[in-house]
Design a protein around this motif. Structure first.
Motif, PDB file in Angstrom:
ATOM      1  N   ASP A  33       0.840  -1.184   0.000  1.00  0.00           N
ATOM      2  CA  ASP A  33       0.000   0.000   0.000  1.00  0.00           C
ATOM      3  C   ASP A  33       0.887   1.249   0.000  1.00  0.00           C
ATOM      4  OD1 ASP A  33      -2.384  -1.413   2.380  1.00  0.00           O
ATOM      5  OD2 ASP A  33      -2.058  -1.806   0.249  1.00  0.00           O
ATOM      6  N   MET A  34       0.350   2.321  -0.595  1.00  0.00           N
ATOM      7  CA  MET A  34       1.083   3.585  -0.672  1.00  0.00           C
ATOM      8  C   MET A  34       0.188   4.719  -0.194  1.00  0.00           C
ATOM      9  SD  MET A  34       4.108   2.935  -1.973  1.00  0.00           S
ATOM     10  CE  MET A  34       4.645   4.566  -2.495  1.00  0.00           C
ATOM     11  N   SER A  35       0.807   5.815   0.210  1.00  0.00           N
ATOM     12  CA  SER A  35       0.019   6.946   0.685  1.00  0.00           C
ATOM     13  C   SER A  35       0.748   8.252   0.431  1.00  0.00           C
ATOM     14  CB  SER A  35      -0.251   6.799   2.184  1.00  0.00           C
ATOM     15  OG  SER A  35       0.973   6.889   2.906  1.00  0.00           O
ATOM     16  N   TRP A  36      -0.003   9.325   0.603  1.00  0.00           N
ATOM     17  CA  TRP A  36       0.544  10.682   0.589  1.00  0.00           C
ATOM     18  C   TRP A  36       0.146  11.378   1.883  1.00  0.00           C
ATOM     19  CZ3 TRP A  36       3.738  12.942  -2.997  1.00  0.00           C
ATOM     20  CH2 TRP A  36       3.895  12.271  -4.219  1.00  0.00           C
ATOM     21  N   PHE A  37       1.098  12.108   2.433  1.00  0.00           N
ATOM     22  CA  PHE A  37       0.871  12.963   3.579  1.00  0.00           C
ATOM     23  C   PHE A  37       1.359  14.355   3.198  1.00  0.00           C
ATOM     24  CE2 PHE A  37      -0.060  10.155   7.266  1.00  0.00           C
ATOM     25  CZ  PHE A  37       0.059   8.934   6.630  1.00  0.00           C
ATOM     26  N   ARG A  38       1.017  15.335   4.015  1.00  0.00           N
ATOM     27  CA  ARG A  38       1.524  16.678   3.785  1.00  0.00           C
ATOM     28  C   ARG A  38       1.762  17.366   5.117  1.00  0.00           C
ATOM     29  NH1 ARG A  38      -3.941  19.479   1.146  1.00  0.00           N
ATOM     30  NH2 ARG A  38      -5.205  19.477   3.063  1.00  0.00           N
ATOM     31  N   GLN A  39       2.669  18.322   5.069  1.00  0.00           N
ATOM     32  CA  GLN A  39       2.983  19.091   6.274  1.00  0.00           C
ATOM     33  C   GLN A  39       3.134  20.553   5.903  1.00  0.00           C
ATOM     34  OE1 GLN A  39       6.421  17.726   8.491  1.00  0.00           O
ATOM     35  NE2 GLN A  39       5.667  18.700  10.344  1.00  0.00           N
ATOM     36  N   ALA A  50      -4.533   7.441   0.441  1.00  0.00           N
ATOM     37  CA  ALA A  50      -3.844   6.156   0.404  1.00  0.00           C
ATOM     38  C   ALA A  50      -4.458   5.281  -0.669  1.00  0.00           C
ATOM     39  CB  ALA A  50      -3.909   5.461   1.759  1.00  0.00           C
ATOM     40  N   ILE A  51      -3.662   4.333  -1.136  1.00  0.00           N
ATOM     41  CA  ILE A  51      -4.129   3.416  -2.168  1.00  0.00           C
ATOM     42  C   ILE A  51      -3.621   2.024  -1.860  1.00  0.00           C
ATOM     43  CG2 ILE A  51      -2.141   3.872  -3.688  1.00  0.00           C
ATOM     44  CD1 ILE A  51      -4.147   3.722  -6.057  1.00  0.00           C
ATOM     45  N   SER A  52      -4.478   1.045  -2.079  1.00  0.00           N
ATOM     46  CA  SER A  52      -4.097  -0.337  -1.811  1.00  0.00           C
ATOM     47  C   SER A  52      -3.078  -0.826  -2.834  1.00  0.00           C
ATOM     48  CB  SER A  52      -5.334  -1.236  -1.821  1.00  0.00           C
ATOM     49  OG  SER A  52      -5.965  -1.179  -3.100  1.00  0.00           O
ATOM     50  N   TRP A  53      -2.487  -1.982  -2.552  1.00  0.00           N
ATOM     51  CA  TRP A  53      -1.394  -2.500  -3.371  1.00  0.00           C
ATOM     52  C   TRP A  53      -1.786  -2.690  -4.833  1.00  0.00           C
ATOM     53  CZ3 TRP A  53      -1.919  -7.212  -5.847  1.00  0.00           C
ATOM     54  CH2 TRP A  53      -3.007  -7.993  -5.445  1.00  0.00           C
ATOM     55  N   ASN A  54      -3.043  -3.023  -5.072  1.00  0.00           N
ATOM     56  CA  ASN A  54      -3.463  -3.274  -6.461  1.00  0.00           C
ATOM     57  C   ASN A  54      -4.254  -2.116  -7.048  1.00  0.00           C
ATOM     58  OD1 ASN A  54      -5.803  -3.460  -5.022  1.00  0.00           O
ATOM     59  ND2 ASN A  54      -6.436  -5.449  -5.832  1.00  0.00           N
ATOM     60  N   GLY A  55      -4.349  -1.021  -6.293  1.00  0.00           N
ATOM     61  CA  GLY A  55      -5.085   0.129  -6.784  1.00  0.00           C
ATOM     62  C   GLY A  55      -6.591   0.007  -6.659  1.00  0.00           C
ATOM     63  N   GLY A  56      -7.058  -1.076  -6.075  1.00  0.00           N
ATOM     64  CA  GLY A  56      -8.487  -1.312  -6.028  1.00  0.00           C
ATOM     65  C   GLY A  56      -9.236  -0.493  -4.995  1.00  0.00           C
ATOM     66  N   ALA A  97       4.606   7.722   1.072  1.00  0.00           N
ATOM     67  CA  ALA A  97       5.028   6.714   2.045  1.00  0.00           C
ATOM     68  C   ALA A  97       4.580   5.341   1.589  1.00  0.00           C
ATOM     69  CB  ALA A  97       4.449   7.033   3.416  1.00  0.00           C
ATOM     70  N   LEU A  98       5.326   4.344   2.020  1.00  0.00           N
ATOM     71  CA  LEU A  98       5.027   2.951   1.690  1.00  0.00           C
ATOM     72  C   LEU A  98       4.894   2.155   2.975  1.00  0.00           C
ATOM     73  CD1 LEU A  98       6.720   0.720  -0.970  1.00  0.00           C
ATOM     74  CD2 LEU A  98       6.828   0.023   1.424  1.00  0.00           C
ATOM     75  N   SER A  99       3.970   1.230   2.980  1.00  0.00           N
ATOM     76  CA  SER A  99       3.786   0.348   4.121  1.00  0.00           C
ATOM     77  C   SER A  99       4.332  -1.034   3.761  1.00  0.00           C
ATOM     78  CB  SER A  99       2.311   0.244   4.484  1.00  0.00           C
ATOM     79  OG  SER A  99       2.124  -0.706   5.507  1.00  0.00           O
ATOM     80  N   SER A 100       5.422  -1.417   4.415  1.00  0.00           N
ATOM     81  CA  SER A 100       6.016  -2.721   4.117  1.00  0.00           C
ATOM     82  C   SER A 100       5.365  -3.848   4.894  1.00  0.00           C
ATOM     83  CB  SER A 100       7.514  -2.692   4.411  1.00  0.00           C
ATOM     84  OG  SER A 100       7.739  -2.541   5.797  1.00  0.00           O
ATOM     85  N   THR A 101       4.652  -3.488   5.966  1.00  0.00           N
ATOM     86  CA  THR A 101       4.083  -4.516   6.837  1.00  0.00           C
ATOM     87  C   THR A 101       2.566  -4.529   6.836  1.00  0.00           C
ATOM     88  OG1 THR A 101       4.042  -3.016   8.716  1.00  0.00           O
ATOM     89  CG2 THR A 101       6.060  -4.288   8.370  1.00  0.00           C
ATOM     90  N   GLY A 102       1.975  -3.505   6.300  1.00  0.00           N
ATOM     91  CA  GLY A 102       0.530  -3.364   6.349  1.00  0.00           C
ATOM     92  C   GLY A 102       0.036  -2.701   7.602  1.00  0.00           C
ATOM     93  N   GLY A 103       0.948  -2.389   8.512  1.00  0.00           N
ATOM     94  CA  GLY A 103       0.532  -1.811   9.783  1.00  0.00           C
ATOM     95  C   GLY A 103       0.907  -0.360   9.974  1.00  0.00           C
ATOM     96  N   GLU A 104       1.952   0.090   9.325  1.00  0.00           N
ATOM     97  CA  GLU A 104       2.369   1.478   9.471  1.00  0.00           C
ATOM     98  C   GLU A 104       3.079   1.924   8.206  1.00  0.00           C
ATOM     99  OE1 GLU A 104       5.321   0.195  12.723  1.00  0.00           O
ATOM    100  OE2 GLU A 104       6.278   1.928  11.790  1.00  0.00           O
ATOM    101  N   TRP A 105       3.215   3.236   8.060  1.00  0.00           N
ATOM    102  CA  TRP A 105       3.944   3.807   6.928  1.00  0.00           C
ATOM    103  C   TRP A 105       5.392   3.931   7.348  1.00  0.00           C
ATOM    104  CZ3 TRP A 105       0.849   3.255   3.065  1.00  0.00           C
ATOM    105  CH2 TRP A 105      -0.525   3.365   3.264  1.00  0.00           C
ATOM    106  N   ASP A 106       6.216   3.002   6.899  1.00  0.00           N
ATOM    107  CA  ASP A 106       7.566   2.938   7.434  1.00  0.00           C
ATOM    108  C   ASP A 106       8.659   3.372   6.473  1.00  0.00           C
ATOM    109  OD1 ASP A 106       7.854  -0.732   7.280  1.00  0.00           O
ATOM    110  OD2 ASP A 106       6.819   0.696   5.993  1.00  0.00           O
ATOM    111  N   TYR A 107       8.316   3.689   5.238  1.00  0.00           N
ATOM    112  CA  TYR A 107       9.291   4.260   4.320  1.00  0.00           C
ATOM    113  C   TYR A 107       8.717   5.552   3.765  1.00  0.00           C
ATOM    114  CZ  TYR A 107      11.819  -0.147   4.454  1.00  0.00           C
ATOM    115  OH  TYR A 107      12.527  -1.247   4.867  1.00  0.00           O
TER     116      TYR A 107
END
Length: 118
Positions: A33-39, A50-56, A97-107
């Motif tokens: 999954d991928m996401s965008w944040f802003r500050q 945010a968007i799921s791994w397959n874009g669905g 950001a990318l979630s490698s575990t499905g639980g948090e945005w870690d990259y």
């Protein structure tokens, strides 16, 4: 390790549009999954979309719903944030950001500046 590089930021007038890109390397992009944040200056980082791994499946903060569209091209290891009807309050540094575990945005990427003038 994952490297995320954002691009596409800039200065635009209110009501205008920008498309942000986030290119990923170093890991199997299509399974995460991928996401965008802003500050904004002086504010906490906030979730945008945010968007799921397959874009669905996509999720949007209420402040951008109907104006921003998140999509991904897994063949290009890239996610896109199309931003329309921009407002001065959209001014911020945008991070993908990318979630490698499905639980948090870690990259996270380094961010790209978006400035909307009134």
């Amino acid at each position: 390790q994952v490297q995320l590089v954002e691009s596409g930021g800039g200065l635009v007038q209110a009501g205008g549009s920008l498309r942000l890109s986030c290119a990923a390397s170093g890991r199997t992009f299509s399974t995460h999954d991928m996401s965008w944040f802003r500050q904004a200056p002086g504010k906490e980082r906030e979730f945008v979309a945010a968007i799921s791994w397959n874009g669905g499946t996509t999720y949007y903060d209420d402040s951008v719903k109907g104006r921003f569209t998140l999509s991904r091209d897994n063949a290009k290891n890239t996610v896109y944030l199309q931003m329309n009807m921009l407002k001065p309050e959209d001014t911020a540094v945008y991070f993908c950001a990318l979630s490698s575990t499905g639980g948090e945005w870690d990259y996270w990427g380094q961010g790209t500046q978006v400035t909307v003038s009134s």
